[in-house]
Design a protein around this motif. Structure first.
Motif, short mmCIF file in Angstrom:
data_model
loop_
_atom_site.label_atom_id
_atom_site.label_comp_id
_atom_site.label_asym_id
_atom_site.label_seq_id
_atom_site.Cartn_x
_atom_site.Cartn_y
_atom_site.Cartn_z
N LEU A 176 8.60 -19.60 2.04
CA LEU A 176 8.29 -19.11 3.39
C LEU A 176 7.52 -20.15 4.20
CD1 LEU A 176 7.34 -15.41 2.64
CD2 LEU A 176 9.35 -16.27 3.82
N MET A 177 6.78 -21.01 3.49
CA MET A 177 6.04 -22.05 4.20
C MET A 177 6.97 -23.18 4.64
SD MET A 177 2.66 -22.12 1.88
CE MET A 177 1.63 -23.31 2.70
N GLY A 178 8.22 -23.11 4.22
CA GLY A 178 9.20 -24.07 4.72
C GLY A 178 9.58 -25.16 3.74
N TYR A 179 9.11 -25.05 2.50
CA TYR A 179 9.50 -26.08 1.52
C TYR A 179 10.82 -25.69 0.88
CZ TYR A 179 4.75 -27.74 2.00
OH TYR A 179 3.60 -28.24 2.51
N ASP A 180 11.64 -26.69 0.61
CA ASP A 180 12.91 -26.44 -0.06
C ASP A 180 12.64 -26.35 -1.57
OD1 ASP A 180 15.40 -26.36 -1.10
OD2 ASP A 180 16.21 -27.99 0.12
N VAL A 181 12.44 -25.13 -2.04
CA VAL A 181 12.02 -24.91 -3.42
C VAL A 181 13.04 -25.45 -4.41
CG1 VAL A 181 11.55 -23.13 -5.12
CG2 VAL A 181 10.58 -22.94 -2.85
N ALA A 182 14.32 -25.13 -4.17
CA ALA A 182 15.36 -25.53 -5.12
C ALA A 182 15.41 -27.05 -5.27
CB ALA A 182 16.71 -24.99 -4.67
N ALA A 183 15.35 -27.77 -4.14
CA ALA A 183 15.43 -29.23 -4.19
C ALA A 183 14.25 -29.80 -4.95
CB ALA A 183 15.46 -29.79 -2.77
N ARG A 184 13.06 -29.27 -4.69
CA ARG A 184 11.87 -29.81 -5.35
C ARG A 184 11.88 -29.54 -6.85
NH1 ARG A 184 7.74 -31.51 -2.14
NH2 ARG A 184 8.38 -31.57 0.04
N LYS A 185 12.34 -28.34 -7.23
CA LYS A 185 12.42 -28.04 -8.66
C LYS A 185 13.44 -28.96 -9.33
CE LYS A 185 11.79 -23.49 -10.04
NZ LYS A 185 12.09 -22.04 -9.94
N THR A 186 14.56 -29.20 -8.64
CA THR A 186 15.58 -30.07 -9.19
C THR A 186 15.03 -31.47 -9.44
OG1 THR A 186 17.21 -28.84 -7.93
CG2 THR A 186 17.92 -30.92 -8.87
N VAL A 187 14.30 -32.00 -8.45
CA VAL A 187 13.73 -33.35 -8.59
C VAL A 187 12.75 -33.39 -9.75
CG1 VAL A 187 12.32 -35.10 -7.48
CG2 VAL A 187 14.12 -33.95 -6.19
N LEU A 188 11.88 -32.38 -9.82
CA LEU A 188 10.89 -32.35 -10.91
C LEU A 188 11.58 -32.29 -12.27
CD1 LEU A 188 7.80 -32.19 -11.38
CD2 LEU A 188 8.10 -29.74 -11.69
N PHE A 189 12.63 -31.46 -12.34
CA PHE A 189 13.40 -31.32 -13.58
C PHE A 189 14.00 -32.66 -13.98
CE2 PHE A 189 17.16 -29.35 -15.84
CZ PHE A 189 16.40 -28.76 -16.82
N ALA A 190 14.52 -33.40 -12.97
CA ALA A 190 15.13 -34.70 -13.25
C ALA A 190 14.07 -35.70 -13.72
CB ALA A 190 15.83 -35.22 -12.00
N ILE A 191 12.87 -35.64 -13.13
CA ILE A 191 11.81 -36.56 -13.56
C ILE A 191 11.44 -36.28 -15.02
CG2 ILE A 191 9.41 -37.22 -13.20
CD1 ILE A 191 9.84 -36.67 -10.22
N GLY A 192 11.31 -34.98 -15.35
CA GLY A 192 11.02 -34.61 -16.74
C GLY A 192 12.09 -35.15 -17.67
N ALA A 193 13.35 -35.02 -17.26
CA ALA A 193 14.45 -35.50 -18.09
C ALA A 193 14.41 -37.03 -18.23
CB ALA A 193 15.79 -35.08 -17.49
N ALA A 194 14.02 -37.73 -17.16
CA ALA A 194 13.93 -39.19 -17.23
C ALA A 194 12.91 -39.61 -18.28
CB ALA A 194 13.55 -39.75 -15.86
N ILE A 195 11.75 -38.92 -18.29
CA ILE A 195 10.72 -39.25 -19.28
C ILE A 195 11.24 -38.96 -20.69
CG2 ILE A 195 8.39 -38.74 -20.07
CD1 ILE A 195 7.71 -38.00 -17.19
N ALA A 196 11.90 -37.80 -20.84
CA ALA A 196 12.46 -37.46 -22.15
C ALA A 196 13.50 -38.49 -22.58
CB ALA A 196 13.08 -36.06 -22.11
N GLY A 197 14.30 -38.96 -21.60
CA GLY A 197 15.31 -39.97 -21.91
C GLY A 197 14.69 -41.27 -22.38
N LEU A 198 13.59 -41.68 -21.71
CA LEU A 198 12.88 -42.89 -22.13
C LEU A 198 12.37 -42.73 -23.57
CD1 LEU A 198 11.64 -45.64 -21.44
CD2 LEU A 198 9.63 -44.43 -20.59
N ALA A 199 11.79 -41.54 -23.84
CA ALA A 199 11.31 -41.27 -25.19
C ALA A 199 12.47 -41.35 -26.18
CB ALA A 199 10.65 -39.89 -25.25
N GLY A 200 13.64 -40.84 -25.77
CA GLY A 200 14.82 -40.88 -26.64
C GLY A 200 15.23 -42.31 -26.96
N ALA A 201 15.24 -43.17 -25.92
CA ALA A 201 15.62 -44.56 -26.14
C ALA A 201 14.63 -45.25 -27.08
CB ALA A 201 15.67 -45.28 -24.80
N LEU A 202 13.34 -44.98 -26.88
CA LEU A 202 12.33 -45.58 -27.75
C LEU A 202 12.53 -45.08 -29.18
CD1 LEU A 202 9.15 -45.34 -25.49
CD2 LEU A 202 10.48 -47.37 -26.05
N PHE A 203 12.88 -43.78 -29.30
CA PHE A 203 13.10 -43.21 -30.63
C PHE A 203 14.30 -43.86 -31.31
CE2 PHE A 203 14.61 -40.10 -33.70
CZ PHE A 203 13.43 -39.74 -34.33
N ALA A 204 15.36 -44.08 -30.52
CA ALA A 204 16.54 -44.74 -31.07
C ALA A 204 16.18 -46.12 -31.61
CB ALA A 204 17.62 -44.87 -29.99
#
Lengths: 342, 288
Positions: free
Chosen positions: A209-237
């Motif tokens: 209601l305050m005008g923020y695009d909730v879906a877009a922001r959640k998507t970006v945050l989700f992608a950032i989390g996945a990027a960190i997990a991916g880095l951890a995965g590469a280090l684990f490999a």
């Protein structure tokens, strides 16, 4: 949170991290320590999106495994580790952005989100598990099914494929990476993006209601989390020198969630402490055969949910506060309830 | 002609086994909004109860249909009293706690039975249809599932206990105001749900080699079926089991079993994306 406070926090983080990196190898071997650091990073990735974004992802292992597989496949094809490392961060992030966009624009929440992320993990697991035949190839790399992919180029000094980084130096690389990621997460949470993410966690409708695009922001945050997990995965490999479908398994996802619960949701340090602590405990338990390992992990989870639902780090912080009587900022009980129970 | 018959039976069997796998979870979820992630392990224990009983010389059908549900029901009762009763109304916490419980049960089963595969042979012989061999036991599973659904419906619709249960499901506070203790009713429901899980595990035991981690194979499917089914217990269970069973069998026959499994999972994603409240959140509203 003043600017001076931020500078001091960075300084404290750096000093403590430097001390830990210097002292810990004296207690635990660096080979074990490296994997603890990697798990810490993986824990942090879920801690970020669950603890601060309110997104309970049952499939964080999917991004971990995707990062590891991306690295392995790219490393075999390229024969040098710099580009594969970057790809291992980008591919899971992109995948998560697509998946997240599908979920968040569809306004899926809590349990349904959990089911979808769980299902996606299962799909990846089943698919990769069934790729044993020689027809499943990406470039030079055979996917190998349940056998996994061994024998790829491990981490080297950028630009020099023969200068491998392994053993003690590899531990320092991982530890420094974790510190960098930790500082980036700190910066992200202090930025307006991070505060709006917390606002969305607290009350999605209000932020919309305050005008923020909730879906877009959640998507970006989700992608950032996945990027960190991916880095951890590469280090684990790089650490394991083999990637197997087990990286995608449900058990792996469960473990990440347990780390976050035990360490403490809504804190940056909690998931790292939980991950490293529990992984080390598992390592120690693995050396005895009297009591089954899984039993203890399960028992810990049940006991924490029942008796210490806020996790170790907040509990210790509260204890310290009550002892020293200093009013430090801490997540209020009400906020945490909201976060966990929607 | 024969092939059509075989495919039809296989599809019915796929739907029936999904219903069987998910029934226990659906009862607990529909009733108390508790997702029991230890459901798969309850099934695993049902399997072990059956095998142990058969090895002790009990008739296999008695072991499957009586002993296993009772044993697992009692285990469920203990679990409800010790853990779950403290967590009602906290969906995510119950999921985490029961996930922990599932690990505990896996650990216990490994310590007691060892990490080896055990099993019993199917008590019903197969028979031939034209050039194809059909597993006779599949019919048994189909019959058990149909009886199960009819049974749940009859109990909920026809008995006083079912009436009280449905009332509590809709408005726990009203039921409490009328003098029925929701605590007791939840306890009884959890017992029934666990018993159903035990029954499912027992009935499927002859078909699979049982290991302590067998539960993991069921939980994801059951979870998906129940959530996709939505709020109505029986309509949701049957409709989502039917859609998933048929879709996975079509792809299994057309391409391969792995693709069938993956198709089921993709169908689940699509279904939840288009109907976030489950099938019965949109259709069959207000039905049982």
């Amino acid at each position: 949170m003043r600017a001076g406070g931020a500078g001091r926090e960075v300084l404290v983080t750096l000093v403590v991290a430097a001390l830990l990196i210097w002292l810990m190898p004296l207690v635990i071997g660096t080979y074990t320590l490296t994997v603890l650091v990697i798990y810490g990073m993986l824990g942090l990735s879920l801690g970020l999106i669950w603890g601060f974004g309110g997104i309970l992802c049952f499939g964080q292992a999917a991004f971990f495994g995707l990062g590891a597989y991306t690295y392995a496949i790219a490393a075999i094809n390229i024969g040098e580790s710099t580009v594969p490392m970057i790809l291992a961060v980008l591919v899971p992030a992109l995948f998560a952005a697509l998946l997240g966009a599908m979920m968040f624009y569809g306004r899926l929440t809590d349990v349904y989100l959990g089911v979808i992320t769980l299902v996606v993990t299962l799909i990846l697991f089943k698919f990769v598990n069934s790729t044993a035949g020689p027809q499943y190839k990406i470039g030079e790399a055979r996917l190998g099914g349940f056998n996994g992919i061994p024998g790829f180029q491990t981490l080297n000094v950028p630009g020099d494929p023969d200068a491998y980084i392994w053993g003690d130096p590899y531990f320092y690389v991982c530890a420094v990476m974790l510190v960098i990621v930790f500082l980036l997460v700190t910066w992200l949470l202090r930025s307006s993006f991070g505060r709006i993410a917390v606002g969305i966690r607290e009350n999605e409708v209000r932020m919309a209601l305050m005008g923020y695009d909730v879906a877009a922001r959640k998507t970006v945050l989700f992608a950032i989390g996945a990027a960190i997990a991916g880095l951890a995965g590469a280090l684990f490999a790089n650490w394991g020198e083999i990637v197997t479908p087990n990286l995608f398994s449900l058990g792996q996802s469960a473990e990440i969630i347990i780390w976050c619960i035990v360490g403490g949701l809504g804190t940056r340090l909690g998931p790292i402490v939980g991950a490293a602590g529990l992984a080390y405990l598992k390592f120690l338990l693995g050396q005895q055969s009297m009591i089954d390992n899984t039993l203890i992990t399960g028992l810990i989870l049940v006991l924490f949910v029942l008796f210490l639902p806020r996790g170790l780090v907040p509990a210790i912080a509260a204890l310290l506060t009550s002892i020293f009587g200093r009013s430090r900022r801490k997540p209020s009980a009400r906020r945490m309830r909201r976060l966990r129970h929607g | 002609m024969d092939l059509t018959f075989v495919i039809l039976v296989e599809m019915l069997y796929a739907v029936a086994s999904l219903v069987l796998i998910s029934a226990g979870l659906a009862v607990v979820f529909g009733m108390m909004k508790v997702i029991n992630l230890a459901h798969g392990e309850f099934m695993m224990m049902g399997g072990y109860a059956t095998i142990t009983a058969v090895n002790l010389g009990v008739n296999v059908f008695v072991a499957m249909l009586v002993i296993a549900p009772l044993v697992v029901g009692l285990i469920g009762l203990v679990v409800e009293r010790l853990v779950i009763r403290h967590l009602y109304g906290r969906l995510v916490d119950t999921m985490l706690a029961t996930w922990g419980l599932s690990l505990v049960f896996i650990g216990l089963a490994t310590m007691i039975f060892g990490n080896t595969t055990t099993g019993i042979s199917t008590p019903i012989p197969g028979f031939a249809v034209g050039g194809y061999q059909i597993n006779g036991y599949n019919f048994f599973i189909i019959v058990v599932s149909i009886l199960l659904v009819i049974g749940i419906y009859a109990v909920l619709r026809g008995t006083r206990a079912g009436l009280i249960a449905r009332g509590t499901m809709q408005r726990a506070d009203m039921a409490a105001a009328l003098g029925y203790s929701p605590d007791r009713i939840y306890m009884a429901t959890f017992f029934c749900g666990s018993a159903l899980s035990g029954l499912a595990g027992a009935v499927l035991a002859p078909l699979v080699g049982l290991v302590p981690t067998s539960g993991g194979a069921y939980i994801a499917k059951a979870f998906i079926t129940v959530i996709a089914g939505g709020p109505s217990l029986i309509a949701g269970l049957v409709s989502s089991a039917t859609s998933f069973g048929v879709i996975s069998q079509i792809f299994t026959f057309a391409i391969s079993p792995v693709i069938g499994e993956v198709a089921l999972l993709i169908a689940a994603v699509v279904l939840l994306r288009t109907m976030p409240q489950g099938i019965t959140g949109r259709f069959f509203k207000g039905k049982l």
